[in-house]
Design a protein around this motif. Sequence first.
Motif, PDB file in Angstrom:
ATOM      1  N   TRP A   1      -3.325  10.995  -0.833  1.00 52.63           N
ATOM      2  CA  TRP A   1      -4.613  10.342  -1.034  1.00 52.63           C
ATOM      3  C   TRP A   1      -4.870  10.126  -2.520  1.00 52.63           C
ATOM      4  CZ3 TRP A   1      -6.593   8.906   3.554  1.00 52.63           C
ATOM      5  CH2 TRP A   1      -6.106   9.572   4.681  1.00 52.63           C
TER       6      TRP A   1
ATOM      7  N   LEU B   1      -2.771  11.715  10.874  1.00 50.98           N
ATOM      8  CA  LEU B   1      -3.055  12.238   9.533  1.00 50.98           C
ATOM      9  C   LEU B   1      -3.493  11.165   8.539  1.00 50.98           C
ATOM     10  CD1 LEU B   1      -0.106  14.766   9.204  1.00 50.98           C
ATOM     11  CD2 LEU B   1      -2.472  15.193   9.924  1.00 50.98           C
ATOM     12  N   GLY B   2      -3.163   9.892   8.784  1.00 47.55           N
ATOM     13  CA  GLY B   2      -3.568   8.861   7.844  1.00 47.55           C
ATOM     14  C   GLY B   2      -2.757   7.593   7.938  1.00 47.55           C
ATOM     15  N   PRO B   3      -2.893   6.722   6.904  1.00 47.40           N
ATOM     16  CA  PRO B   3      -2.228   5.409   6.883  1.00 47.40           C
ATOM     17  C   PRO B   3      -0.713   5.503   7.082  1.00 47.40           C
ATOM     18  CG  PRO B   3      -3.834   5.551   5.120  1.00 47.40           C
ATOM     19  CD  PRO B   3      -3.707   6.935   5.716  1.00 47.40           C
TER      20      PRO B   3
ATOM     21  N   GLN C   1       0.856  -1.190   0.000  1.00 49.49           N
ATOM     22  CA  GLN C   1       0.000   0.000   0.000  1.00 49.49           C
ATOM     23  C   GLN C   1       0.889   1.236   0.000  1.00 49.49           C
ATOM     24  OE1 GLN C   1      -1.851   1.205   3.690  1.00 49.49           O
ATOM     25  NE2 GLN C   1      -3.692   1.961   2.670  1.00 49.49           N
TER      26      GLN C   1
ATOM     27  N   TYR D   1       1.181   5.288   0.679  1.00 46.64           N
ATOM     28  CA  TYR D   1       0.433   6.261   1.491  1.00 46.64           C
ATOM     29  C   TYR D   1       1.116   7.626   1.486  1.00 46.64           C
ATOM     30  CZ  TYR D   1       3.763   4.714   5.149  1.00 46.64           C
ATOM     31  OH  TYR D   1       4.885   4.383   5.874  1.00 46.64           O
TER      32      TYR D   1
ATOM     33  N   LYS E   1      -1.584   4.714  11.935  1.00 49.87           N
ATOM     34  CA  LYS E   1      -0.453   4.925  12.843  1.00 49.87           C
ATOM     35  C   LYS E   1      -0.260   6.384  13.230  1.00 49.87           C
ATOM     36  CE  LYS E   1       3.516   3.060  12.746  1.00 49.87           C
ATOM     37  NZ  LYS E   1       3.477   2.540  14.120  1.00 49.87           N
TER      38      LYS E   1
END
Lengths: 107, 120
Positions: free
Chosen positions: A94, B103-105, A89, A91, B100
């Motif tokens: 977005w 703010l995000g992944p 994935q 990141y 984690k």
Amino acid sequence: EIVMTQSPATLSVSPGERATLSCRASQSVSSKLAWYQQKPGQAPRLLIYGASTRATGIPARFSGSGSGTEFTLTISSLQSEDFAVYYCQKYDNWPPSFGPGTKVDIK
Amino acid sequence: EVQLLESGGGLVQPGGSLRLSCAASGFTFSSYAMTWVRQAPGKGLEWVSGITGSGGSTYYADSVKGRFTISRDSSKNTLYLQMNSLRAEDTAVYYCTKDKSPLGPPSDCWGLGTLVTVSS
């Protein structure tokens, strides 16, 4: 939008052997790359983040490398519990999209 | 111990609505972004939606934009996914995940998932 690809789709390995899985991004994602393991009937589990940092509790036989567009997950000596599907994935921004997965099965 | 427990899945007709919930415990809920990821039967993982720890920013996959709404209630330590105008292709197991960072992944903890089936 960045597209993630993984190869091979299926990897047949004998227990105790080394497995090398690849993940490629269509554009650079820097080191913002994670690897997950999913066993049948279970939720995924985070293995690696930041391309090379093992998540909490992950055995040292799992290692990640790469940056930019090319990444590798290596399992140094496959144990019976490692036969599963592995997803990468990205990141960096977005959407944080997943690759299609690599299934590691018993040879 | 971090725990995430999804609920609200089930069978719904095309065009219908459903609201998924995810009860979180074992961590400071408002300090972490949260994400919904889905997996259609026999398929891979698809990121669906994310929300920052503060709740101030939300993000959606193109496939659900305008139909799904993510939200969080820090007083209840609960994440939501409101799903409207459901289609057959929305059929999947929906996983709630804790990220984690605020703010995000990446997602470092996953729930067991809840199955959504869209069918007449």
